[in-house]
Design a protein around this motif. Structure first.
Motif, short mmCIF file in Angstrom:
data_model
loop_
_atom_site.label_atom_id
_atom_site.label_comp_id
_atom_site.label_asym_id
_atom_site.label_seq_id
_atom_site.Cartn_x
_atom_site.Cartn_y
_atom_site.Cartn_z
N LEU A 107 45.19 34.11 43.11
CA LEU A 107 45.33 33.32 44.62
C LEU A 107 46.60 32.82 44.67
N SER A 108 47.15 31.77 43.62
CA SER A 108 48.38 31.20 43.85
C SER A 108 49.63 32.17 43.93
N LEU A 109 49.38 33.31 43.39
CA LEU A 109 50.58 34.50 43.49
C LEU A 109 50.57 35.03 44.94
N GLY A 110 49.30 35.13 45.44
CA GLY A 110 48.95 35.59 46.70
C GLY A 110 49.64 34.67 47.66
N ILE A 111 49.72 33.33 47.47
CA ILE A 111 50.48 32.40 48.36
C ILE A 111 51.76 32.49 48.41
N PHE A 112 52.26 32.68 47.33
CA PHE A 112 53.73 32.81 47.01
C PHE A 112 54.18 33.82 47.73
N ILE A 113 53.49 35.13 47.46
CA ILE A 113 53.90 36.22 48.07
C ILE A 113 54.01 35.99 49.85
N SER A 114 52.94 35.15 50.36
CA SER A 114 52.84 34.99 51.67
C SER A 114 53.85 33.97 52.03
N LEU A 138 54.20 44.03 49.60
CA LEU A 138 54.49 43.22 48.60
C LEU A 138 53.67 42.99 47.49
N SER A 139 52.20 42.95 48.05
CA SER A 139 50.96 42.61 46.96
C SER A 139 50.84 44.02 46.40
N MET A 140 51.11 45.17 47.28
CA MET A 140 51.01 46.59 46.82
C MET A 140 51.51 46.90 45.67
N PHE A 141 52.97 46.77 45.95
CA PHE A 141 53.95 47.19 45.06
C PHE A 141 54.27 46.26 43.94
N ALA A 142 53.99 44.94 44.30
CA ALA A 142 54.80 44.07 43.30
C ALA A 142 53.45 43.76 42.43
N LEU A 143 52.19 44.04 42.88
CA LEU A 143 51.03 43.75 41.93
C LEU A 143 50.31 44.82 41.53
N MET A 144 49.97 45.87 42.45
CA MET A 144 49.02 46.84 41.99
C MET A 144 49.69 47.75 40.75
N LEU A 145 50.73 48.36 41.13
CA LEU A 145 51.25 49.35 40.13
C LEU A 145 51.53 48.67 38.94
N PRO A 146 52.30 47.53 38.92
CA PRO A 146 52.58 46.98 37.64
C PRO A 146 51.31 46.50 36.77
N THR A 147 50.25 46.10 37.66
CA THR A 147 49.05 45.67 37.14
C THR A 147 48.55 46.99 36.08
N ILE A 148 48.64 47.81 37.00
CA ILE A 148 47.97 49.30 36.35
C ILE A 148 48.82 49.93 35.31
N LEU A 149 50.21 49.84 35.50
CA LEU A 149 50.99 50.67 34.61
C LEU A 149 51.31 49.71 33.39
#
Lengths: 364, 307
Positions: free
Chosen positions: A263-270, A282-293
């Motif tokens: 959540l704090s990461l989300g706020i930071f993004i916003s 931002l949350s898709m590319f900065a979070l999703m892909l790295p999280t998975i890969l």
């Protein structure tokens, strides 16, 4: 503050998209990963070329097809037929026996068995060959034993996941990804939405402090994400039999920590994006892909190039996956992953501080 | 508290190459309704955002209710009522939820301050359970005003509150502002509607970030330098070009189906214009002398400024 939290709940409950992402997605993801996306091999068609057709080749075939991994395919007679059957996709592997198999054995010659696999899907091909190899080796040993010779049989035990179930590996990963995605994406979008629709303007011209606004935004998602985490656990436990060998309370506490981090990461993004689109991207590319890969969820961190290993070290999910795997599968306690826990706590503090600092008290 | 509710000295604000505010100074007395009249892009919104502590000016100072907009922004945010130009309530919340929310964040008591918004809120109360996004334009603005008022602000800042609102709602909205003024609330309002200008105590005509003139509406119209005639014909465009050919006619501007012609004082009368147009072959129905309105003054001042 109270009003703010109520308002956030209303926003969430009235937005069908939010509801689907919050509650529908976890369900679908767990079922999808649990049932469909698995790297186990089951019921694969295997054809046989057996010119000898004696008691040995028949026994080996019986062992193969009794294993549960393979289904009896066609009986082929020539090289040309093998190629054609692969091209038509009728089987994934062909077992080719030598001619006069049993006789050659009796003559103390070594007859050959050829395993030809369809390596257009390399992972499956590898697995098939390994399984078949193991089965044939097993037959070999049992034959040697019955012949009276000394044989060394290695005993293999797969710790923590004896059946090597894919689900065991995926569930910690899915929990991580979903918590990350839901928490970070939803908060970043919901703050960005206030900016986009102009309501942020009115909120700023009010006695609310940045910390109030942030806390008000976060609180509903803390609760909802927590419910989410619990429902994923329940689902994976009762549908897929994923164990929780360690302390459940510890598992929930660590999940809570990770939720707050996300959540704090989300706020930071916003704070760095001005509209919902940017926040989403931002949350898709900065979070999703790295999280998975990069988190070690799918690809082992140890095998990555050094640069990517460093990158993976700054991914919060990597540490959380380690923690929940330890709790759920190994049943270990805090003593074994206090370092990872501290890393998560530090990351959380950094993001919260950064977002309170970056939160603009004015427009532009 | 100073005698002025709002006091601005030499405000400058620049966005890249555009000078949004150009050395702007003005003051608003307590309990006044002060109107900013000007076209889009004149700098009204920028000015209002500086006054509401949302933007920082490049230079110059501004104080509202005795508080400096930069230094005392926290104190100021407690006593300001602000209605941005864009509808800024939560569309997915109901009328009632919006009001409760805004009362909540200002720690205001709805019952205590209800008398302030009673006249307008009673009109939207029947739709209390309707989502704000589903209200008509007029009702949205009434709700927004209610939300901006519920904490009983000392100064009310309204950025084009009636744009896109039907005529009846606009009139009701202004009746409400006049009642609020009686409660001692200072109001500054931006509007593109000239007919609303005369309802203000004082207005400032603003263009390119500069104030062209400030004063009561009657002071501004009284200072109009020309004698004004209203002319109508079935071919307005041709009429304008004909009128402009006359040496004593200073300006000819379209006002709906009429043309307003400003002339040198003591040179022309209705008959003379009649005769001039008839001679030029214009089919014309009507000429009459009229007093100047705010819009005439505005056009005239803008033209001077541009020259």
């Amino acid at each position: 503050m109270k009003r703010f939290v109520i308002k956030e709940f209303l926003h969430i409950f009235r937005d069908i998209r939010s509801m689907v992402i919050l509650f529908g997605m976890p369900l679908v993801q767990v079922l999808l990963f649990g049932y469909a996306i698995t790297n186990e091999v089951k019921d694969v068609h295997v054809s046989v070329v057996d010119p000898s057709h004696d008691q040995v080749t028949t026994a080996i075939q019986q062992r193969l097809f009794a294993s549960g991994y393979f289904l009896q395919g066609e009986v082929l007679y020539s090289q040309g037929e093998i190629e054609e059957s692969f091209r038509k996709g009728r089987n994934k592997m062909v077992v080719v026996f030598d001619d006069n198999f049993a006789q050659k054995l009796e003559r103390r010659e070594i007859p050959s068995i050829q395993l030809i696999a369809d390596a257009s899907d390399p992972n499956t091909a590898n697995l098939l060959v390994n399984y078949a190899n193991g089965i044939i080796a097993g037959y070999n040993q049992s034959m040697a034993v019955s012949a009276g010779g000394p044989v060394i049989v290695p005993e293999i035990r797969m710790m923590y996941n004896p059946a090597l179930k894919g689900v065991f590996m995926f569930v910690p990963g899915i929990i991580t990804i979903l918590l990350m995605l839901v928490s970070a994406m939803m908060t970043s979008i919901s703050i960005a939405r206030e900016k986009e629709l102009g309501t942020m303007e009115v909120l700023l011209v009010s006695p609310l402090k940045p910390l109030h606004i942030i806390a008000g935004k976060v609180m509903p998602y803390v609760l909802l994400s927590f419910i989410n985490a619990i429902s994923i656990l329940i689902l994976s436990h009762f549908v897929f039999g994923v164990p929780v060998n360690g302390s459940l309370a510890l598992l929930l506490a660590e999940s809570m920590l990770f939720i707050v981090l996300a959540l704090s990461l989300g706020i930071f993004i916003s704070t760095v994006s001005n509209n919902q689109q940017t926040a989403m991207m931002l949350s898709m590319f900065a979070l999703m892909l790295p999280t998975i890969l990069l988190s070690g969820f799918i690809f082992p961190v140890e095998n990555m190039p050094v640069v990517l290993q460093w990158l993976s070290a700054v991914m919060p999910p990597r540490w959380f996956i380690l923690i929940i795997k330890s709790i759920m599968l190994k049943g270990t306690g805090l003593a074994y992953f206090w370092k990872e826990t501290i890393i998560l706590i530090v990351m959380t503090l950094v993001f919260i501080l950064a977002s309170v600092k970056k939160f603009k008290i004015r427009l532009a | 508290m100073s005698e002025y509710a709002i006091n601005c000295i030499g405000l400058n604000k620049r966005y890249g190459k555009t000078q949004a505010l150009d050395n702007l100074s003005f003051s608003v007395k307590q309990g006044e309704i002060f109107g900013f009249i000007g076209p889009d892009g004149a700098g009204k919104t920028t000015l209002f955002r500086i006054l509401t502590t949302l933007l920082l000016a490049d230079s110059g100072t501004a104080s509202v209710a005795g508080f400096d907009v930069v230094r005392d922004y926290k104190a100021l945010r407690k006593i300001l009522g602000y209605m941005p130009g864009k509808f800024s309530l939560y569309q997915d919340l109901t009328v009632e939820e919006n009001l409760t929310f805004f009362a909540g964040i200002f720690k205001a008591n709805i019952k205590e301050n209800y008398y302030l918004i009673k006249d307008i809120y009673d009109q939207i109360a029947p739709f209390a359970r309707r989502r704000a996004g589903k209200l008509s334009g007029g009702m949205k603005q009434k709700l927004a005003l209610s939300c901006a008022l519920i904490h009983k602000p000392v100064v009310l800042v309204l950025d084009e509150p009636t744009t896109g609102v039907d005529a009846v709602s606009r009139r009701e909205f202004w009746e409400m502002l006049i009642r609020l003024k009686k409660e001692g609330i200072t109001i500054i309002v931006a509007t593109p509607y000239m007919d609303e200008a005369i309802l203000c105590d004082r207005v400032a005509l603003i263009q390119h970030g500069k104030i062209l003139v400030t004063g009561t509406p009657s002071f501004i119209t009284g200072a109009y330098p020309w004698k004004l005639f209203r002319v109508r014909s079935n071919n307005t465009l041709n009429l304008i070009s004909q009128l402009k050919k006359h040496p004593d006619i200073h300006s000819a501007d379209m006002f709906g189906e009429y043309v307003h012609a400003g002339t040198e004082h003591g040179k022309l009368n209705t008959e003379a214009i009649h005769a001039f147009l008839e001679a030029s072959g214009t089919v014309m129905t009507e000429v009459s002398e009229i007093p100047a309105g705010i819009e005439d003054c505005f056009i005239d001042l803008m033209r001077k400024e541009n020259e």
